[in-house]
Design a protein around this motif. Structure first.
Motif, short mmCIF file in Angstrom:
data_model
loop_
_atom_site.label_atom_id
_atom_site.label_comp_id
_atom_site.label_asym_id
_atom_site.label_seq_id
_atom_site.Cartn_x
_atom_site.Cartn_y
_atom_site.Cartn_z
N VAL A 245 0.81 -1.22 0.00
CA VAL A 245 0.00 0.00 0.00
C VAL A 245 0.85 1.27 0.00
N MET A 246 2.04 1.23 0.57
CA MET A 246 2.89 2.44 0.52
C MET A 246 3.27 2.74 -0.93
N ARG A 247 3.63 1.69 -1.67
CA ARG A 247 3.97 1.92 -3.08
C ARG A 247 2.77 2.46 -3.85
N ARG A 248 1.58 1.86 -3.66
CA ARG A 248 0.38 2.35 -4.35
C ARG A 248 0.07 3.80 -3.96
N ALA A 249 0.17 4.10 -2.66
CA ALA A 249 -0.12 5.46 -2.21
C ALA A 249 0.83 6.46 -2.87
N ARG A 250 2.10 6.09 -2.96
CA ARG A 250 3.09 6.98 -3.57
C ARG A 250 2.85 7.12 -5.07
N LEU A 251 2.53 6.01 -5.74
CA LEU A 251 2.27 6.08 -7.18
C LEU A 251 1.03 6.93 -7.46
N SER A 252 -0.01 6.79 -6.63
CA SER A 252 -1.24 7.55 -6.85
C SER A 252 -0.99 9.04 -6.65
N HIS B 218 -5.04 7.46 -8.58
CA HIS B 218 -4.85 8.85 -8.14
C HIS B 218 -5.30 9.00 -6.71
N ILE B 219 -4.95 10.13 -6.11
CA ILE B 219 -5.46 10.45 -4.78
C ILE B 219 -6.71 11.32 -4.92
N ASP B 220 -7.45 11.51 -3.82
CA ASP B 220 -8.77 12.16 -3.87
C ASP B 220 -8.71 13.67 -3.80
N GLU C 259 9.14 16.39 -8.76
CA GLU C 259 9.37 15.65 -7.51
C GLU C 259 8.57 16.31 -6.41
N PHE C 260 8.40 15.60 -5.30
CA PHE C 260 7.51 16.08 -4.23
C PHE C 260 8.16 15.72 -2.89
N ALA C 261 9.05 16.59 -2.46
CA ALA C 261 9.85 16.28 -1.27
C ALA C 261 9.01 16.24 0.00
N GLN C 262 7.87 16.96 -0.01
CA GLN C 262 7.02 16.98 1.21
C GLN C 262 5.78 16.09 1.07
N ALA C 263 5.86 15.09 0.21
CA ALA C 263 4.70 14.22 -0.02
C ALA C 263 4.28 13.51 1.26
N MET C 264 2.95 13.36 1.40
CA MET C 264 2.37 12.66 2.56
C MET C 264 1.49 11.52 2.05
N PRO C 265 2.09 10.40 1.65
CA PRO C 265 1.29 9.29 1.10
C PRO C 265 0.24 8.82 2.12
N GLU C 266 -0.97 8.60 1.64
CA GLU C 266 -2.11 8.33 2.54
C GLU C 266 -2.32 6.82 2.74
N ILE C 267 -1.42 6.19 3.47
CA ILE C 267 -1.60 4.76 3.64
C ILE C 267 -2.75 4.43 4.57
N ASP C 268 -3.15 5.38 5.44
CA ASP C 268 -4.28 5.12 6.34
C ASP C 268 -5.60 5.01 5.58
N ALA C 269 -5.64 5.47 4.35
CA ALA C 269 -6.88 5.43 3.56
C ALA C 269 -7.18 4.01 3.07
N PHE C 270 -6.20 3.10 3.16
CA PHE C 270 -6.39 1.75 2.61
C PHE C 270 -7.10 0.84 3.60
N HIS C 271 -7.85 -0.09 3.08
CA HIS C 271 -8.59 -1.02 3.93
C HIS C 271 -8.63 -2.39 3.25
N VAL C 272 -8.97 -3.38 4.05
CA VAL C 272 -9.03 -4.75 3.55
C VAL C 272 -10.38 -4.99 2.89
#
Ligand SMILES: [Zn+2]
Length: 256
Positions: A116-123, A216-218, A243-256
């Motif tokens: 999910v970290m990779r997906r969050a970063r890619l999105s 994508h992100i929301d 590039e996005f040095a201050q990116a905050m990938p939203e891994i908390d948004a993922f669910h099972v």
């Protein structure tokens, strides 16, 4: 229609935050696994694929390090590049885990789970790339007309353009300012499908629409900030990278 009698059910279009799903093994290749359903996004439209694991109920895990969409049907939709619809999704297995393929059986139930970290970063990266592209379309519409391609990675994104004149420093600064203004406004992102083809999708932000089947992100705030630079790729070809040095990938948004 598809020359195949089957197509993988793609959950990443139903819910971009679904981290895993149950599935059954449909085909076992020399280096890949096909499932009847998956949450794993394949490489496409310049976006790199998800990584993840396929977990058997018997307790072993097989890592996949690439995902590809195969045997699609090409369709032409007005105002959209030709795309491949339907098709099957193949999960390409890590070299060190290929020996585990012999433990799989057709029809075997498994769970497929993405990193999910990779997906969050890619999105996040993919969304930011569209904001940069909108900036380029304002400042250098000639470059957009000569778009050669893009590459969306987890930590950066880039576009290549065929141009008759290079990007000037003032133009780059304005592209960066326009892209960051979307971030500052915390603009909402909407994704929707074409009425007829589920795989033909659109990205929309502040009324600007781009045909895109990526993830994508929301909203734009998690991007943090976007830095833009150029690179000459030889005569008549320029690369714009962000590039996005201050990116905050939203891994908390993922669910099972
Ligand atoms: Zn996109």
């Amino acid at each position: 229609m598809n020359k195949f009698d089957r197509a993988t059910r793609k959950y990443y279009y139903d819910d971009a935050h679904l981290s895993e799903c149950s599935a059954r093994v449909v085909k076992i290749g020399g280096d890949y696994i096909e499932l009847d359903e998956t949450v794993a996004y394949p490489e496409g439209g310049g976006q790199e694929s998800d990584h993840g694991v396929i977990v058997s109920l018997e307790g072993f895990e097989i890592r996949f390090v690439h995902v590809r969409k195969m045997y699609t049907t090409r369709v032409h939709i007005p105002d959209m590049p030709d795309i491949g619809v339907d098709g099957v999704i193949e999960h390409v297995v890590h070299d060190d885990d290929k020996g585990l393929l012999e433990k799989l059986r057709l029809g075997m139930p498994v769970v497929v789970r993405i990193d999910v970290m990779r997906r969050a970063r890619l999105s996040l990266s993919h969304t930011a790339s569209h904001l940069v592209y909108l900036g380029v379309s304002e400042v250098r519409p000639d470059a957009v007309a000569g778009t050669l391609g893009c590459h969306i990675r987890s930590d950066a994104a880039r576009f290549d353009f065929a141009v008759s004149s290079r990007f000037l420093p003032d133009e780059l600064a304005e592209i960066e300012r326009l892209a960051n203004a979307f971030v500052t406004r915390n603009s909402r992102i909407h994704m929707y499908a074409h009425a007829e083809y589920r795989d033909a999708r659109y990205w929309e932000c502040e009324g600007r629409v781009i045909p895109c089947g990526g993830t994508h992100i929301d909203s734009t705030t998690p991007i943090g900030s976007i830095s833009v630079r150029r690179k000459s790729m030889g005569s008549g070809k320029e690369r714009i990278a962000c590039e996005f040095a201050q990116a905050m990938p939203e891994i908390d948004a993922f669910h099972v």
